[in-house]
Design an enzyme around this catalytic site. Structure first.
Site, mmCIF file in Angstrom:
data_model
loop_
_atom_site.group_PDB
_atom_site.id
_atom_site.type_symbol
_atom_site.label_atom_id
_atom_site.label_comp_id
_atom_site.label_asym_id
_atom_site.label_seq_id
_atom_site.Cartn_x
_atom_site.Cartn_y
_atom_site.Cartn_z
ATOM 1 N N ASP A 185 22.070 -12.772 11.466
ATOM 2 C CA ASP A 185 21.107 -11.968 10.711
ATOM 3 C C ASP A 185 20.766 -10.719 11.520
ATOM 4 O O ASP A 185 20.336 -10.816 12.673
ATOM 5 C CB ASP A 185 19.853 -12.821 10.449
ATOM 6 N N ASP A 194 18.282 -4.971 6.188
ATOM 7 C CA ASP A 194 18.309 -6.353 6.681
ATOM 8 C C ASP A 194 19.499 -7.043 6.010
ATOM 9 O O ASP A 194 19.601 -7.036 4.781
ATOM 10 C CB ASP A 194 16.963 -6.984 6.277
ATOM 11 N N HIS A 227 12.394 -10.684 0.521
ATOM 12 C CA HIS A 227 11.122 -10.013 0.758
ATOM 13 C C HIS A 227 11.209 -8.518 0.503
ATOM 14 O O HIS A 227 12.219 -7.885 0.795
ATOM 15 C CB HIS A 227 10.645 -10.265 2.191
ATOM 16 N N HIS A 282 8.148 -7.616 5.932
ATOM 17 C CA HIS A 282 7.742 -8.492 4.825
ATOM 18 C C HIS A 282 6.551 -7.837 4.146
ATOM 19 O O HIS A 282 5.414 -8.001 4.565
ATOM 20 C CB HIS A 282 7.380 -9.889 5.331
ATOM 21 N N GLU A 325 17.871 -12.847 -0.041
ATOM 22 C CA GLU A 325 18.549 -13.762 0.882
ATOM 23 C C GLU A 325 18.515 -15.220 0.443
ATOM 24 O O GLU A 325 17.683 -15.979 0.902
ATOM 25 C CB GLU A 325 18.009 -13.621 2.310
ATOM 26 N N GLU A 360 22.785 -12.313 2.787
ATOM 27 C CA GLU A 360 21.666 -11.371 2.595
ATOM 28 C C GLU A 360 22.133 -9.924 2.527
ATOM 29 O O GLU A 360 23.000 -9.493 3.300
ATOM 30 C CB GLU A 360 20.681 -11.511 3.765
HETATM 31 CO CO CO Z 1 17.688 -10.885 7.467
#
Ligand code: CO
Length: 291
Positions: free
Chosen positions: A80, A91, A151, A159, A184, A275
């Protein structure tokens, strides 16, 4: 703003692709994390959080701190990666199988992600997206992880506001044009819930308040990372180890910083994750796809 997102997205995509290839039997997790973080800097970005390499039943928040942990044959690894440019965050994550097992589990989260991405258009409800993710993962014979979610992202906020459920939660909240989300899905052979595990070494600031000790470290953290997560490992490059550990202990006790726990699946199920970061549009814009 969109330019910064696109740039962060491309750097994250390149760093993920680079990191994927480093995950091999007998390699240490720490060496991969360090190389991916270096790559992010080389490409002109900054890590939005420490690179995470979570194995098998750990769904997320495993941040290697020492040379002990290695990849072993049979491991299922979630890589990640977060990158930001002036606080605009991308992300992205993928799952790598060391030795080639669990391919269906990887496909389940990938398919669920692709379905969700297509629905990231104005007017779609959060519940519809969750329902699609759950349906696809269940069709593979696995469970989505219900207490982890995608998120919303805002500048320097990883977030922010809304969550994208990984199951049908009946939310009628609608997506709006221009919103940014990390989507994700997690798929597991277990029950589909994570619990709090061991301390991860990943921290973030919760509340700035006047403190007697740890001032120098706290000022550095505020300046370097703003509100984004960081790891004690990064601080060791700048300050002596005893100073970092005593300051962190103090700041944690005073409620200035919090440490995230690792997140293992409750029933020890194996976990996969996929993700991407997406901007909500008529034609959803995936910023973390390599172009
Ligand atoms: Co991530």
């Amino acid at each position: 703003m969109e330019t910064s997102y696109l740039k962060a997205g491309q750097i994250a995509a390149e760093a993920l692709e680079f990191g994927k290839k480093l995950i091999k039997e007998n390699v240490t997790l720490l060496s991969v994390a360090k190389q991916v973080e270096e790559k992010i800097f080389q490409l002109g970005g900054r890590p939005a959080f420490p690179v995470q390499l979570s194995k098998n039943e750990i769904a997320a928040h495993f941040c290697p701190l020492d040379e002990v942990e290695i990849f072993e044959n049979g491991d299922l690894v979630k890589l990640d990666v977060g990158v930001h440019i002036n606080g605009f965050i991308a992300d992205t994550a993928c799952t790598v199988s060391v030795g080639g097992g669990n391919l269906e589990l990887i496909k389940a989260s990938n398919d669920a992600l692709n379905d969700a991405i297509q629905k990231m258009t104005p007017g779609t409800t959060l519940g519809e997206i969750g329902a699609g993710i759950q349906e696809i993962i269940n069709a593979y014979g696995f469970n989505p992880i219900k207490n982890l979610s995608g998120h919303q992202i805002k500048q320097f906020e990883l977030h922010a506001g809304l969550s994208i459920p990984n199951f049908k939660n009946n939310s009628s909240v609608e997506l709006e044009e221009g919103q940014v989300f990390a989507v994700e899905p997690f798929a597991t052979t277990g029950e589909g819930f994570v619990k709090d595990g061991r301390p991860s070494g990943i921290y973030s600031i919760i509340e700035i308040k006047p403190t007697r000790a740890g001032r120098e470290i706290l000022d550095f953290i505020k300046r370097e990372y703003n509100q984004l997560p960081f790891t004690s490992r990064w601080l060791m490059k700048r300050f002596p180890e005893f100073k970092v550990s005593s300051s962190f202990r103090f700041l944690e006790r005073e409620g200035v910083v919090k440490q995230y726990p690792q997140l293992p699946e409750r029933s020890n199920g194996i976990v996969s994750q996929a993700e991407h970061t997406v901007i909500v549009k008529r034609k959803p814009l995936v910023i973390t796809k390599l172009i």
